[in-house]
Design a protein around this motif. Structure first.
Motif, short mmCIF file in Angstrom:
data_model
loop_
_atom_site.label_atom_id
_atom_site.label_comp_id
_atom_site.label_asym_id
_atom_site.label_seq_id
_atom_site.Cartn_x
_atom_site.Cartn_y
_atom_site.Cartn_z
N THR A 2 0.83 -1.20 0.00
CA THR A 2 0.00 0.00 0.00
C THR A 2 0.87 1.26 0.00
O THR A 2 2.02 1.23 0.43
CB THR A 2 -0.94 0.04 1.21
OG1 THR A 2 -0.16 0.10 2.40
CG2 THR A 2 -1.85 -1.17 1.24
N GLU A 3 0.29 2.34 -0.47
CA GLU A 3 1.02 3.61 -0.52
C GLU A 3 1.44 4.07 0.87
O GLU A 3 2.53 4.60 1.05
CB GLU A 3 0.15 4.68 -1.18
CG GLU A 3 -0.05 4.47 -2.66
CD GLU A 3 -1.01 5.48 -3.27
OE1 GLU A 3 -1.74 6.16 -2.53
OE2 GLU A 3 -1.01 5.57 -4.50
N CYS A 4 0.57 3.86 1.86
CA CYS A 4 0.92 4.32 3.21
C CYS A 4 2.04 3.48 3.84
O CYS A 4 2.86 4.01 4.57
CB CYS A 4 -0.31 4.39 4.11
SG CYS A 4 -1.18 2.86 4.29
N PRO A 32 -3.24 1.76 -4.14
CA PRO A 32 -3.57 3.13 -3.69
C PRO A 32 -4.41 3.11 -2.42
O PRO A 32 -5.19 2.19 -2.18
CB PRO A 32 -4.37 3.70 -4.86
CG PRO A 32 -4.90 2.52 -5.59
CD PRO A 32 -3.94 1.39 -5.36
N CYS A 33 -4.23 4.15 -1.61
CA CYS A 33 -5.01 4.32 -0.39
C CYS A 33 -5.90 5.54 -0.56
O CYS A 33 -5.44 6.58 -1.04
CB CYS A 33 -4.09 4.52 0.81
SG CYS A 33 -3.02 3.11 1.13
N SER A 34 -7.15 5.40 -0.15
CA SER A 34 -8.10 6.50 -0.33
C SER A 34 -8.22 7.38 0.92
O SER A 34 -8.95 8.35 0.92
CB SER A 34 -9.47 5.95 -0.70
OG SER A 34 -9.93 5.09 0.32
N HIS A 35 -7.51 7.07 1.96
CA HIS A 35 -7.59 7.82 3.21
C HIS A 35 -6.44 8.82 3.30
O HIS A 35 -5.52 8.79 2.49
CB HIS A 35 -7.55 6.87 4.40
CG HIS A 35 -6.33 5.98 4.36
ND1 HIS A 35 -5.09 6.40 4.74
CD2 HIS A 35 -6.19 4.71 3.93
CE1 HIS A 35 -4.23 5.41 4.57
NE2 HIS A 35 -4.87 4.37 4.07
N ALA A 36 -6.48 9.67 4.30
CA ALA A 36 -5.39 10.62 4.52
C ALA A 36 -4.92 10.52 5.96
O ALA A 36 -5.73 10.53 6.89
CB ALA A 36 -5.87 12.04 4.24
N THR A 38 -3.70 8.06 7.78
CA THR A 38 -3.93 6.86 8.59
C THR A 38 -2.61 6.13 8.82
O THR A 38 -1.76 6.05 7.95
CB THR A 38 -4.92 5.91 7.88
OG1 THR A 38 -6.13 6.62 7.68
CG2 THR A 38 -5.20 4.67 8.70
N CYS A 43 -4.37 0.85 8.14
CA CYS A 43 -4.71 0.69 6.73
C CYS A 43 -4.71 -0.78 6.34
O CYS A 43 -5.64 -1.27 5.69
CB CYS A 43 -3.73 1.47 5.86
SG CYS A 43 -3.97 1.24 4.09
N ARG A 47 -7.92 -3.05 5.26
CA ARG A 47 -7.92 -3.66 3.92
C ARG A 47 -8.20 -5.16 3.99
O ARG A 47 -8.99 -5.67 3.20
CB ARG A 47 -6.57 -3.40 3.24
CG ARG A 47 -6.57 -3.72 1.77
CD ARG A 47 -5.28 -3.29 1.11
NE ARG A 47 -5.18 -1.86 0.98
CZ ARG A 47 -5.52 -1.18 -0.11
NH1 ARG A 47 -5.98 -1.82 -1.16
NH2 ARG A 47 -5.38 0.13 -0.16
#
Length: 96
Positions: A2-4, A32-36, A38, A43, A47
């Protein structure tokens, strides 16, 4: 990856240089992660709870404990220089 998780590896610095190099490999898909903002562990747990199609690779004890609470999600980790994948629980996907 994941991006995070990738961003967290970058923030952790030189101690996690090898993990960052592995995560940067083009063989692994960047999710991609849709959160900001976290935390990466949150995450990953969110998921795998939403879709149990992942194998989580970690040596983090707290994350392994949290992932074990989600039935049917295998965990891969390194112990004593060997890769280990915890098997699925007997009740999950077991032949009858």
């Amino acid at each position: 990856i994941t991006e995070c998780v990738y961003a967290e590896l970058q923030k952790l610095g030189p101690k996690f240089k090898i993990a960052l190099k592995v995560a940067s490999d083009k063989k692994f898909e960047r999710l991609p992660c849709s959160h900001a903002g976290t935390y990466a562990d949150d995450c990953l747990v969110d998921r795998v709870q939403a879709s149990r199609i992942y194998i989580v690779a970690t040596c983090d004890r707290d994350l392994k404990r949290r992932i074990r609470k989600v039935p049917g999600v295998p965990i891969m980790y390194v112990s004593k220089r060997k890769y280990t994948i915890e098997r699925l629980p007997d009740a999950f996907m077991a032949p009858k």
